[in-house]
Design a protein around this motif. Structure first.
Motif, PDB file in Angstrom:
ATOM      1  N   GLU A   1       0.645  -1.131   0.072  1.00  0.00           N
ATOM      2  CA  GLU A   1       0.023   0.142   0.029  1.00  0.00           C
ATOM      3  C   GLU A   1       0.819   1.200  -0.104  1.00  0.00           C
ATOM      4  O   GLU A   1       1.966   1.068   0.521  1.00  0.00           O
ATOM      5  CB  GLU A   1      -0.994  -0.139   1.190  1.00  0.00           C
ATOM      6  N   ALA A   2       0.336   2.260  -0.602  1.00  0.00           N
ATOM      7  CA  ALA A   2       1.135   3.669  -0.821  1.00  0.00           C
ATOM      8  C   ALA A   2       0.455   4.779  -0.372  1.00  0.00           C
ATOM      9  O   ALA A   2      -0.958   4.619  -0.660  1.00  0.00           O
ATOM     10  CB  ALA A   2       1.791   3.465  -2.021  1.00  0.00           C
ATOM     11  N   LEU A   3       0.863   5.773   0.340  1.00  0.00           N
ATOM     12  CA  LEU A   3       0.379   7.233   0.351  1.00  0.00           C
ATOM     13  C   LEU A   3       1.475   8.128  -0.556  1.00  0.00           C
ATOM     14  O   LEU A   3       2.617   8.179  -0.406  1.00  0.00           O
ATOM     15  CB  LEU A   3       0.452   7.306   1.950  1.00  0.00           C
ATOM     16  N   ILE A   4       0.614   8.905  -1.200  1.00  0.00           N
ATOM     17  CA  ILE A   4       1.379   9.682  -2.307  1.00  0.00           C
ATOM     18  C   ILE A   4       1.027  11.176  -1.750  1.00  0.00           C
ATOM     19  O   ILE A   4       0.088  11.599  -1.526  1.00  0.00           O
ATOM     20  CB  ILE A   4       0.734   9.424  -3.726  1.00  0.00           C
ATOM     21  N   SER A   5       2.071  12.141  -1.891  1.00  0.00           N
ATOM     22  CA  SER A   5       1.869  13.426  -1.826  1.00  0.00           C
ATOM     23  C   SER A   5       1.124  14.036  -3.227  1.00  0.00           C
ATOM     24  O   SER A   5       1.224  13.445  -4.299  1.00  0.00           O
ATOM     25  CB  SER A   5       3.412  14.203  -1.660  1.00  0.00           C
ATOM     26  N   ASN A   6       0.484  15.021  -3.002  1.00  0.00           N
ATOM     27  CA  ASN A   6      -0.294  15.545  -4.035  1.00  0.00           C
ATOM     28  C   ASN A   6      -0.151  17.235  -3.936  1.00  0.00           C
ATOM     29  O   ASN A   6      -0.904  18.026  -3.522  1.00  0.00           O
ATOM     30  CB  ASN A   6      -1.924  15.495  -3.686  1.00  0.00           C
ATOM     31  N   GLY A   7       0.998  17.668  -4.433  1.00  0.00           N
ATOM     32  CA  GLY A   7       1.320  18.952  -4.531  1.00  0.00           C
ATOM     33  C   GLY A   7       0.368  19.969  -5.089  1.00  0.00           C
ATOM     34  O   GLY A   7       0.174  21.059  -4.684  1.00  0.00           O
ATOM     35  N   GLU A   8      -0.451  19.636  -6.164  1.00  0.00           N
ATOM     36  CA  GLU A   8      -1.113  20.446  -6.941  1.00  0.00           C
ATOM     37  C   GLU A   8      -2.546  20.502  -6.138  1.00  0.00           C
ATOM     38  O   GLU A   8      -3.329  21.470  -6.356  1.00  0.00           O
ATOM     39  CB  GLU A   8      -1.619  19.714  -8.246  1.00  0.00           C
ATOM     40  N   GLY A   9      -2.825  19.759  -4.949  1.00  0.00           N
ATOM     41  CA  GLY A   9      -3.897  19.774  -4.283  1.00  0.00           C
ATOM     42  C   GLY A   9      -5.287  19.484  -5.314  1.00  0.00           C
ATOM     43  O   GLY A   9      -5.157  19.030  -6.357  1.00  0.00           O
ATOM     44  N   THR A  10      -6.640  19.548  -4.588  1.00  0.00           N
ATOM     45  CA  THR A  10      -7.573  19.113  -5.182  1.00  0.00           C
ATOM     46  C   THR A  10      -8.676  20.118  -5.249  1.00  0.00           C
ATOM     47  O   THR A  10      -9.787  20.110  -5.036  1.00  0.00           O
ATOM     48  CB  THR A  10      -8.273  17.726  -4.432  1.00  0.00           C
TER      49      THR A  10
END
Length: 423
Positions: free
Chosen positions: A125-134
């Motif tokens: 399982e992985a958790l990923i950063s999301n620099g652009e946001g939602t």
């Protein structure tokens, strides 16, 4: 609506198609939550041939395909969690893991469990950063950086970072009861090992100037569920830590999982998720006080003396794992997995609604089953609570659950309004 974060679920044909009602990845704000990946070849839809190394490679290939499908790279991975059927396979799986992370290493948790879906040998399982946001039409890429830190006051591993911060969260590698001076497990039983795990977490937090009471979620992995009483005795000597926390009797959200084995044959391993008020990169000092931890309990769900039902910080609510306990009788319901799954999800729904949210705000669900063969029956009930199958998900089988339950469920919930609410 363009000023608000949105739950963003996505799937790609380049990775394993879900074997249940869930999305491959669900992004909210500055994190992407990936469903746990089995060693399924997306072309054939079957488990790959070969042993654990071939299966581990397929798990990571699936993660890489999902990450790339959302225009990210593997260095955006913040946390990896590896579930093994046999702890003896750890070195073989680690050799595959290092091939996918040749320089940067995320935080890492590795445990062995009694069973995995499809009788797989490994699940990742992985958790990923999301620099652009939602926030629609408002990309934020470039505003945030990933911060990786280690201290010699806690065990150092070539396979993982001790702490990886991104946006308003610090994610810590699961801590084994290793004395950082000797590099060996501490002498003694579950009591001494729990003390060392929590000492290691505290040392990591002190090295980055973060108070212990900034922890929002704790996961306790125990080899023997019978050791839980000793673990809890130690736990209360660390929480609450500060005078302010003691005043309000603050405890983080918590999940306890009985595993079949842990690295180094440890009895206990503890993982922490920590609030990060100054963000990445640091905000000006006065801004860090604009974000607060909000802990909440409701009488409509079971209340536990050593955990808070939900702890919100910034744009996430972390919900403690729910057992199938009727809050009115304080007893486990029924004898079947369907009835017990329904009660777990009713408890989660009651907690979610108590903080003015809805089940559509759930981004990640983690399910622990006493019998992995109950997956289909569990899914029948699960789909009535999540008919769109949006949240990312993880399912593992264990040999025992607290209260002799058949199922336990935890959730991560989006928190669009943040803490405190945005104007």
């Amino acid at each position: 609506m363009s000023g608000y974060n949105a739950v963003l679920a996505r799937n790609t044909l380049s990775a394993q198609k879900g074997i249940g009602p869930y999305s491959q990845t669900v992004a909210f704000s500055h994190y992407n939550h990936l469903s746990a990946q089995l060693p399924i070849d997306p072309a054939s839809g079957a488990l790959v041939a070969g042993g654990v190394k071939a299966q581990a490679e397929q798990c990571f290939k699936n993660i890489k395909a999902i990450v790339e499908s959302i225009d990210h790279v593997m260095e955006d991975v913040v946390r990896i969690t590896i579930f093994l059927k046999d702890i003896a396979d750890i070195d073989a799986v680690n050799s595959v893991y290092t091939a996918f992370f040749p320089s940067y290493v995320p935080v890492l948790t590795t445990v062995a469990v009694a069973a995995l879906p499809l009788d797989a040998l490994v699940q990742v399982e992985a958790l990923i950063s999301n620099g652009e946001g939602t926030i629609p039409q408002a990309p934020q890429a470039g505003d945030l950086v990933k911060t990786v830190r280690n201290t010699e006051n806690a065990p150092v591993s070539a396979l993982s970072a001790q702490s990886v911060a991104f946006s308003h969260y610090n994610n810590l590698s699961a801590q084994l009861p290793i004395d950082p001076k000797t590099g060996k497990l501490v002498a003694g039983g579950a009591t001494e090992q729990t003390v060392q795990c929590l000492k290691n977490i505290k040392a990591i937090l002190e090295s980055i100037d973060v108070p212990f009471d900034d922890i929002v979620k704790i996961t306790v992995f125990v080899k023997n569920l019978s050791d839980l009483e000793r673990v809890d005795e130690v736990y209360t000597t660390f929480f609450p830590d500060s005078a302010i926390a003691r005043t309000v009797n603050y405890f983080p959200a918590r999940t306890t999982v009985a595993v079949s084995a842990l690295p180094m044959d440890a009895l206990v391993q503890i993982e922490a998720v920590v609030s990060h008020g100054d963000g990445t990169p640091p905000q000006v000092v006065e801004d860090r006080h604009g974000i607060v931890i909000k802990a909440n309990n409701t009488s409509r769900a079971p209340i536990h003396a050593l955990s808070t039902q939900t702890v919100a910080f910034s744009h996430y609510n972390h919900i403690s794992a729910q057992l199938p306990i009727d809050p009115t009788t304080e007893k486990v319901v029924g004898n079947g997995v369907k009835e017990q799954t329904e009660q777990c999800l009713k408890n989660i729904k009651a907690i979610v609604e108590s903080i003015d949210h809805v089940m559509n705000d759930v981004v990640k669900v983690n399910i622990v089953l006493k019998n992995i063969e109950d997956s289909a029956a569990m899914d029948e009930v699960y789909t009535t609570f999540f008919p769109g199958g949006v949240p990312a998900r993880r399912v593992v089988g264990v040999s025992a659950l607290p209260e002799n339950a058949l199922v336990q469920i935890e959730a991560v919930v989006s928190n669009a309004e943040g803490t405190p609410p945005q104007k």
